[in-house]
Write a protein that holds these residues in place. Structure first.
Motif, mmCIF file in Angstrom:
data_model
loop_
_atom_site.group_PDB
_atom_site.id
_atom_site.type_symbol
_atom_site.label_atom_id
_atom_site.label_comp_id
_atom_site.label_asym_id
_atom_site.label_seq_id
_atom_site.Cartn_x
_atom_site.Cartn_y
_atom_site.Cartn_z
ATOM 1 N N ASP A 13 2.769 2.994 4.577
ATOM 2 C CA ASP A 13 2.454 3.863 3.486
ATOM 3 C C ASP A 13 1.675 2.877 2.257
ATOM 4 O O ASP A 13 0.333 3.054 1.879
ATOM 5 C CB ASP A 13 3.289 4.523 2.552
ATOM 6 N N THR A 17 -2.237 2.659 1.767
ATOM 7 C CA THR A 17 -2.658 2.720 0.183
ATOM 8 C C THR A 17 -3.637 1.780 -0.187
ATOM 9 O O THR A 17 -4.642 2.077 -0.861
ATOM 10 C CB THR A 17 -1.518 2.662 -0.662
ATOM 11 N N VAL A 47 -3.473 7.796 -3.723
ATOM 12 C CA VAL A 47 -2.498 8.306 -3.723
ATOM 13 C C VAL A 47 -2.608 10.019 -3.845
ATOM 14 O O VAL A 47 -1.642 10.669 -3.734
ATOM 15 C CB VAL A 47 -1.880 7.999 -5.046
ATOM 16 N N GLY A 50 -1.147 11.983 -0.709
ATOM 17 C CA GLY A 50 0.288 11.889 -0.505
ATOM 18 C C GLY A 50 1.091 12.734 -1.833
ATOM 19 O O GLY A 50 1.833 13.237 -1.594
ATOM 20 N N ARG A 53 0.855 16.450 -0.538
ATOM 21 C CA ARG A 53 1.843 16.525 0.393
ATOM 22 C C ARG A 53 3.423 16.548 -0.106
ATOM 23 O O ARG A 53 4.025 17.640 0.171
ATOM 24 C CB ARG A 53 1.941 15.494 1.473
ATOM 25 N N ASP A 54 3.610 15.767 -0.994
ATOM 26 C CA ASP A 54 5.021 15.615 -1.560
ATOM 27 C C ASP A 54 5.401 16.810 -2.617
ATOM 28 O O ASP A 54 6.520 17.538 -2.634
ATOM 29 C CB ASP A 54 5.165 14.378 -2.478
ATOM 30 N N ASP A 63 6.156 10.228 -4.209
ATOM 31 C CA ASP A 63 6.202 8.856 -4.138
ATOM 32 C C ASP A 63 5.299 7.896 -4.681
ATOM 33 O O ASP A 63 5.844 6.766 -5.180
ATOM 34 C CB ASP A 63 5.743 8.334 -2.624
ATOM 35 N N PHE A 106 -2.445 7.525 6.957
ATOM 36 C CA PHE A 106 -1.748 8.699 6.274
ATOM 37 C C PHE A 106 -1.642 10.020 6.939
ATOM 38 O O PHE A 106 -0.635 10.738 6.611
ATOM 39 C CB PHE A 106 -2.636 8.970 4.891
ATOM 40 N N SER A 109 1.738 9.101 9.025
ATOM 41 C CA SER A 109 2.917 8.972 7.825
ATOM 42 C C SER A 109 3.247 10.470 7.224
ATOM 43 O O SER A 109 4.355 10.761 6.892
ATOM 44 C CB SER A 109 2.895 7.937 6.758
ATOM 45 N N GLY A 110 1.961 10.947 7.176
ATOM 46 C CA GLY A 110 2.048 12.529 6.247
ATOM 47 C C GLY A 110 2.701 13.415 7.229
ATOM 48 O O GLY A 110 3.884 14.309 6.755
ATOM 49 N N LYS A 113 6.641 12.457 7.732
ATOM 50 C CA LYS A 113 7.547 12.896 6.503
ATOM 51 C C LYS A 113 7.688 14.417 6.383
ATOM 52 O O LYS A 113 8.757 14.761 6.022
ATOM 53 C CB LYS A 113 6.799 12.386 5.045
ATOM 54 N N THR A 131 -2.643 14.832 4.077
ATOM 55 C CA THR A 131 -2.419 13.535 3.388
ATOM 56 C C THR A 131 -3.922 12.562 3.684
ATOM 57 O O THR A 131 -3.922 11.611 2.677
ATOM 58 C CB THR A 131 -1.166 13.134 4.040
#
Length: 215
Positions: A13, A17, A47, A50, A53-54, A63, A106, A109-110, A113, A131
């Motif tokens: 991540d 970034t 960001v 992300g 997504r979060d 995050d 991303f 990783s997205g 997660k 993401t």
């Protein structure tokens, strides 16, 4: 997730970034923004995907706001690009290349997660794509240009390919860390080839008639 895997994906991540922050900062420099504009575009690009997504999966606070690391990394990337833009301009298409790297990282990783939070695999892949493309869309909007994902060479399709690798590998029981680099490499390869060779999705064959001249 095992502690080592968690460290691995946290590092991933941070790498994404940095890549997205550089793409945002370089676009801001090219648009002749001041130092504040460069830093804002670096952070937002890094960001935004992300955060979306979060919020969707219920991982709050996102995050990006749990600690200062992403802000510091984005700010560092912004300062480096502001002061050393000529170094990055030595690359062909610097914004697009760093954007391609962040897109792949991303997207993977997205997706991973989202799977950890119990999201359906198809929708986890969709969240991985969001993401990957979210930061680039907001970057382009703030820079007053049409978002790349809507008109340029193959973009979201590359993120979909990376997310699909993660989903299929996860269904087959492959270790998540084993899938990561092939999925990122596939996305990066598709995006870079699209940039250099102009690979595009088809557009509608219809074109509007030109306006009639005033009488």
């Amino acid at each position: 997730m095992a502690p080592l895997d968690r460290v691995f994906f946290t590092s991933l991540d941070l790498a994404g970034t940095a890549a997205f922050a550089i793409s945002g900062a370089m676009l801001a420099v090219q648009k002749r923004m001041d130092i504040f504009g460069v830093l804002v575009l670096a952070f937002v690009t890094a960001v935004a995907g992300g955060i979306i997504r979060d919020l969707i999966i219920g991982s709050v606070p996102p995050d990006a706001f749990r600690n200062w690391h992403m802000l510091a990394l984005a700010a560092a990337a912004g300062f480096v690009c502001f002061a050393g833009a000529p170094l990055f301009e030595r690359f062909s298409y610097p914004v697009q290349l760093f954007d391609a790297a962040g897109l792949g990282i991303f997207a993977v990783s997205g997706t991973q997660k989202a799977l950890e939070f119990g999201i359906d695999p198809v929708m986890a892949a969709a969240l991985g794509v969001i993401t990957g493309i979210g930061g680039g869309i907001l970057r382009d909007v703030l820079a007053a240009r049409q978002p790349t994902v809507l008109h340029a060479e193959i973009y979201a399709v590359a993120a979909i390919a990376a997310a699909t690798v993660v989903i299929v590998g996860n269904a087959l029981g492959a270790p998540t860390t084993t899938l990561t680099f092939p999925a990122i490499a596939l996305c990066f390869f598709l995006r870079v080839m699209a940039i250099y060779y102009g690979w595009k999705l088809p557009t509608a064959p219809w074109s509007p008639r030109p306006p009639h001249p005033p009488r």
